[in-house]
Design an enzyme around this catalytic site. Structure first.
Site, PDB file in Angstrom:
ATOM      1  N   GLU A 117      34.926  61.444  33.713  1.00  0.00           N
ATOM      2  CA  GLU A 117      36.263  60.650  34.028  1.00  0.00           C
ATOM      3  C   GLU A 117      37.545  60.855  33.056  1.00  0.00           C
ATOM      4  OE1 GLU A 117      35.861  56.509  36.069  1.00  0.00           O
ATOM      5  OE2 GLU A 117      33.914  56.944  35.054  1.00  0.00           O
TER       6      GLU A 117
ATOM      7  N   LYS B 267      53.429  69.273  15.375  1.00  0.00           N
ATOM      8  CA  LYS B 267      52.110  69.228  14.713  1.00  0.00           C
ATOM      9  C   LYS B 267      51.511  67.965  15.674  1.00  0.00           C
ATOM     10  CE  LYS B 267      53.938  70.283  10.469  1.00  0.00           C
ATOM     11  NZ  LYS B 267      55.223  70.262  11.402  1.00  0.00           N
TER      12      LYS B 267
ATOM     13  N   HIS C   6      38.422  71.643  51.255  1.00  0.00           N
ATOM     14  CA  HIS C   6      38.987  70.380  51.494  1.00  0.00           C
ATOM     15  C   HIS C   6      38.113  69.113  51.379  1.00  0.00           C
ATOM     16  CE1 HIS C   6      41.981  72.865  53.654  1.00  0.00           C
ATOM     17  NE2 HIS C   6      41.056  73.582  54.030  1.00  0.00           N
TER      18      HIS C   6
ATOM     19  N   GLN D  13      59.255  69.718  13.546  1.00  0.00           N
ATOM     20  CA  GLN D  13      58.293  68.902  12.691  1.00  0.00           C
ATOM     21  C   GLN D  13      57.318  68.222  14.013  1.00  0.00           C
ATOM     22  OE1 GLN D  13      58.882  66.323   9.065  1.00  0.00           O
ATOM     23  NE2 GLN D  13      58.683  64.475  10.409  1.00  0.00           N
TER      24      GLN D  13
ATOM     25  N   SER E 194      28.117  48.776  32.907  1.00  0.00           N
ATOM     26  CA  SER E 194      29.253  47.640  33.094  1.00  0.00           C
ATOM     27  C   SER E 194      29.233  46.475  32.415  1.00  0.00           C
ATOM     28  CB  SER E 194      29.327  47.584  34.711  1.00  0.00           C
ATOM     29  OG  SER E 194      29.982  46.248  35.046  1.00  0.00           O
TER      30      SER E 194
ATOM     31  N   LYS F 281      25.103  48.762  37.107  1.00  0.00           N
ATOM     32  CA  LYS F 281      25.951  50.185  37.099  1.00  0.00           C
ATOM     33  C   LYS F 281      25.511  51.227  36.025  1.00  0.00           C
ATOM     34  CE  LYS F 281      29.289  50.885  39.045  1.00  0.00           C
ATOM     35  NZ  LYS F 281      30.503  50.780  38.485  1.00  0.00           N
TER      36      LYS F 281
ATOM     37  N   TYR G 268      65.769  76.690  11.631  1.00  0.00           N
ATOM     38  CA  TYR G 268      64.896  75.486  11.294  1.00  0.00           C
ATOM     39  C   TYR G 268      65.782  74.207  11.784  1.00  0.00           C
ATOM     40  CZ  TYR G 268      61.915  71.889   9.819  1.00  0.00           C
ATOM     41  OH  TYR G 268      61.162  70.729   9.651  1.00  0.00           O
TER      42      TYR G 268
ATOM     43  N   ASN H 130      27.795  54.555  34.817  1.00  0.00           N
ATOM     44  CA  ASN H 130      29.349  55.349  35.111  1.00  0.00           C
ATOM     45  C   ASN H 130      29.222  56.370  34.208  1.00  0.00           C
ATOM     46  OD1 ASN H 130      30.015  52.968  36.962  1.00  0.00           O
ATOM     47  ND2 ASN H 130      30.711  51.820  34.788  1.00  0.00           N
TER      48      ASN H 130
ATOM     49  N   ASN I  39      60.481  75.746   4.857  1.00  0.00           N
ATOM     50  CA  ASN I  39      60.559  75.948   6.176  1.00  0.00           C
ATOM     51  C   ASN I  39      59.748  77.597   6.601  1.00  0.00           C
ATOM     52  OD1 ASN I  39      62.679  74.225   6.368  1.00  0.00           O
ATOM     53  ND2 ASN I  39      64.530  75.489   6.571  1.00  0.00           N
TER      54      ASN I  39
ATOM     55  N   SER J 128      56.051  62.995   7.638  1.00  0.00           N
ATOM     56  CA  SER J 128      55.232  63.792   8.592  1.00  0.00           C
ATOM     57  C   SER J 128      53.826  63.351   7.582  1.00  0.00           C
ATOM     58  CB  SER J 128      55.368  65.205   8.704  1.00  0.00           C
ATOM     59  OG  SER J 128      55.751  65.858   7.635  1.00  0.00           O
TER      60      SER J 128
HETATM   61  N1  ARG Z   1      57.658  68.372   7.236  1.00  0.00           N
HETATM   62  C1  ARG Z   1      58.332  69.562   7.804  1.00  0.00           C
HETATM   63  C2  ARG Z   1      57.954  69.943   9.109  1.00  0.00           C
HETATM   64  O1  ARG Z   1      56.998  69.639   9.376  1.00  0.00           O
HETATM   65  C3  ARG Z   1      58.557  70.417   6.594  1.00  0.00           C
HETATM   66  C4  ARG Z   1      59.825  71.234   6.606  1.00  0.00           C
HETATM   67  C5  ARG Z   1      60.924  70.502   6.181  1.00  0.00           C
HETATM   68  N2  ARG Z   1      61.894  71.139   5.998  1.00  0.00           N
HETATM   69  C6  ARG Z   1      63.217  70.936   5.958  1.00  0.00           C
HETATM   70  N3  ARG Z   1      64.180  71.553   5.900  1.00  0.00           N
HETATM   71  N4  ARG Z   1      63.329  69.527   5.745  1.00  0.00           N
HETATM   72  O2  ARG Z   1      58.799  70.687   9.656  1.00  0.00           O
END
Ligand code: ARG
Length: 463
Positions: A289, A324, A155, A321, A276, A282, A316, A284, A109, A22
């Protein structure tokens, strides 16, 4: 080296690393991760789990790592799965065995949940600030619109003349609900999960109340299982952002319509419109939009994330994950959307006389005629039928409605005065309606609401 190398004989496959990482997106949490670690280190020292000397060394190292991250000097390793791993690795490289004490009594976690709450609290506050700016723009536009009126639509058919200021303020009130909703979400998410550990707390004498206070949270978690599992604040933030997106989308749609030759109520500034590649004439309204288009994607992020949460057992799970990217994207889109759309609106030129002309149709005053009869004792349903009949007659025989009103035994020349341009909004009295006097009162309450939001924002920023 992985964080769990002691338990494993083999090394992780490249697929595992690629699929589970991540770092590519959670490096955005770097600053909050350092903040979280500093509070954790202080908590470990207060509880006597590490010495004062170790605490100082760890805090200095965390400062150094933060500087490396901010300057771009920090070099990430292939095995850095996420920002938490990367920072802990670097702290240990610099501070050796003391560095290896950083993660004592903590799990990623509770760490990631804490980082993300710190981040969301600040970012939603930033969105509130942008909403307030947008509302101030709408207020300024409403004030400068004075007695300009245009057709109000239901309407998308012309309904009644409406003051332009009333129109701007209508969008301002919707944004006021967004502002309020976000501050409520911030108040609810203001809980520290730090000290929950992997899921069940710790045998070490941690002080979750101390770290909560140190991080500026209103309180600590009550239940460690819930603390590491709870992503309600992400779902709520996504909803708040999605609804804000819907509001911007509706403003965008009006800007699209109003900038057409057919409506002609506004001209877009060159800096906020596009041309355009093929058609030379044009101009726009792409920003408007995209305010419409991107709201679909944020709604998708909300529903997608709710589907991710649904059915997850305590506590958890790695699925979490997935919180995000949708959140980061929604924040990006809404923050850009608010500033682009406000630039488009503030630089646009409004054609007040085109608006007035579009509303100066006698038919838009039909309800004023019916209400004139009501004021003289005619039951509303009958009055509606009388005026409806005149409108039909006027349209079918191509006769001026005013002439028919003058000639009608129950109406006459006094009633025909109601058809004079501008009279309709002057006469509309009811509070909250689009009459001249009522809108003055409304402007006053909008101004005080904006002042209250200003004060609320100060407390959010200083919290
Ligand atoms: N990158 C993980 C997340 O965003 C962090 C937590 C990972 N925890 C684990 N037990 N593998 O959730």
């Amino acid at each position: 080296m992985t964080l769990w190398h002691g338990r494993f004989e083999g090394t992780p496959s490249s697929e595992l690393l690629a699929y589970t990482q991540s770092l590519s997106f959670d490096r955005r949490l770097a600053h909050d991760d350092i903040t979280c670690s500093k509070a954790h280190v202080k908590g470990l020292a207060i509880s006597g789990i590490i010495t004062e000397v170790e605490s100082r060394q760890l805090l200095e190292t965390l400062d150094k790592v933060e500087t490396e991250l901010a300057s771009g000097e920090f070099s990430f390793a292939y095995s850095d799965e996420d920002i938490h791993t990367a920072i802990e690795r670097r702290v240990t490289e610099i501070a050796g065995d003391t560095g290896a004490k950083l993660h004592t009594g903590r799990s990623r976690n509770d760490q990631v949940a804490t980082d993300l709450r710190l981040f969301t609290k600040r970012e939603l506050g930033g969105i509130c600030a942008r909403i307030l700016e947008f509302q101030k723009l709408l207020l300024g536009l409403a004030e400068s619109a004075e007695d300009v009126y245009l057709p109000g639509y239901t309407h998308l058919q012309k309904a009644q003349p409406i003051l332009l200021s009333h129109y701007f303020l209508a969008h301002g009130w919707a944004l006021a609900r967004d502002f309020e909703r976000m501050t409520e979400t911030i108040a609810r998410l203001d809980v520290s999960p730090l000290g929950a550990g992997a899921l069940g707390g710790s045998s070490l004498p941690l002080d979750p109340d101390f770290v909560a206070m140190e991080l500026g949270f209103a309180k600590r978690f009550d239940n460690s299982l819930d603390a590491v599992s709870d992503r309600d604040f992400v779902a709520e933030s996504l909803f708040d952002l999605a609804l804000l997106g819907v509001h911007l989308s509706r403003i965008g749609e009006e800007l699209v319509l109003w900038s057409t030759e057919e409506f002609g109520y506004l001209r877009l500034d060159d800096a906020y419109s596009t041309g355009s590649s093929m058609l030379p004439q044009k101009k726009n309204p792409d920003i408007a939009e995209l305010a419409r288009g991107k709201s679909g994607r944020v709604i998708g992020s909300l529903t997608g994330f709710l589907a991710t949460l649904k059915g997850l057992p305590l506590s958890y799970n790695r699925d979490l994950q997935e919180d995000k990217e949708p959140l980061f994207d929604a924040l990006n889109q809404l923050s850009l959307g608010l500033s682009s759309l406000s630039g488009m609106l503030s630089s646009a030129g409004f054609d007040f006389s085109k608006m007035r002309r579009a509303a100066d149709s006698q038919y838009l005053c039909a309800i004023d005629l019916a209400e004139w009869l009501v004021a003289r004792g005619v039951p509303f349903r009958k009055a509606h039928a009388i005026i409806g009949g005149l409108v039909r007659d006027s349209l079918e025989r191509h006769v001026d409605l005013g002439e028919l009103v003058e000639a009608h035994p129950q109406l006459g020349s006094e009633a025909a005065e109601l058809l004079v341009p501008g009279v309709s909004v002057e006469r509309r009295l009811s509070l909250g309606g689009s009459g001249t006097e009522a809108v003055k009162i409304q402007l006053e309450s909008f101004r005080s609401m904006v002042a209250r939001e200003d004060m609320r924002l100060q407390t959010l920023v200083s919290a």
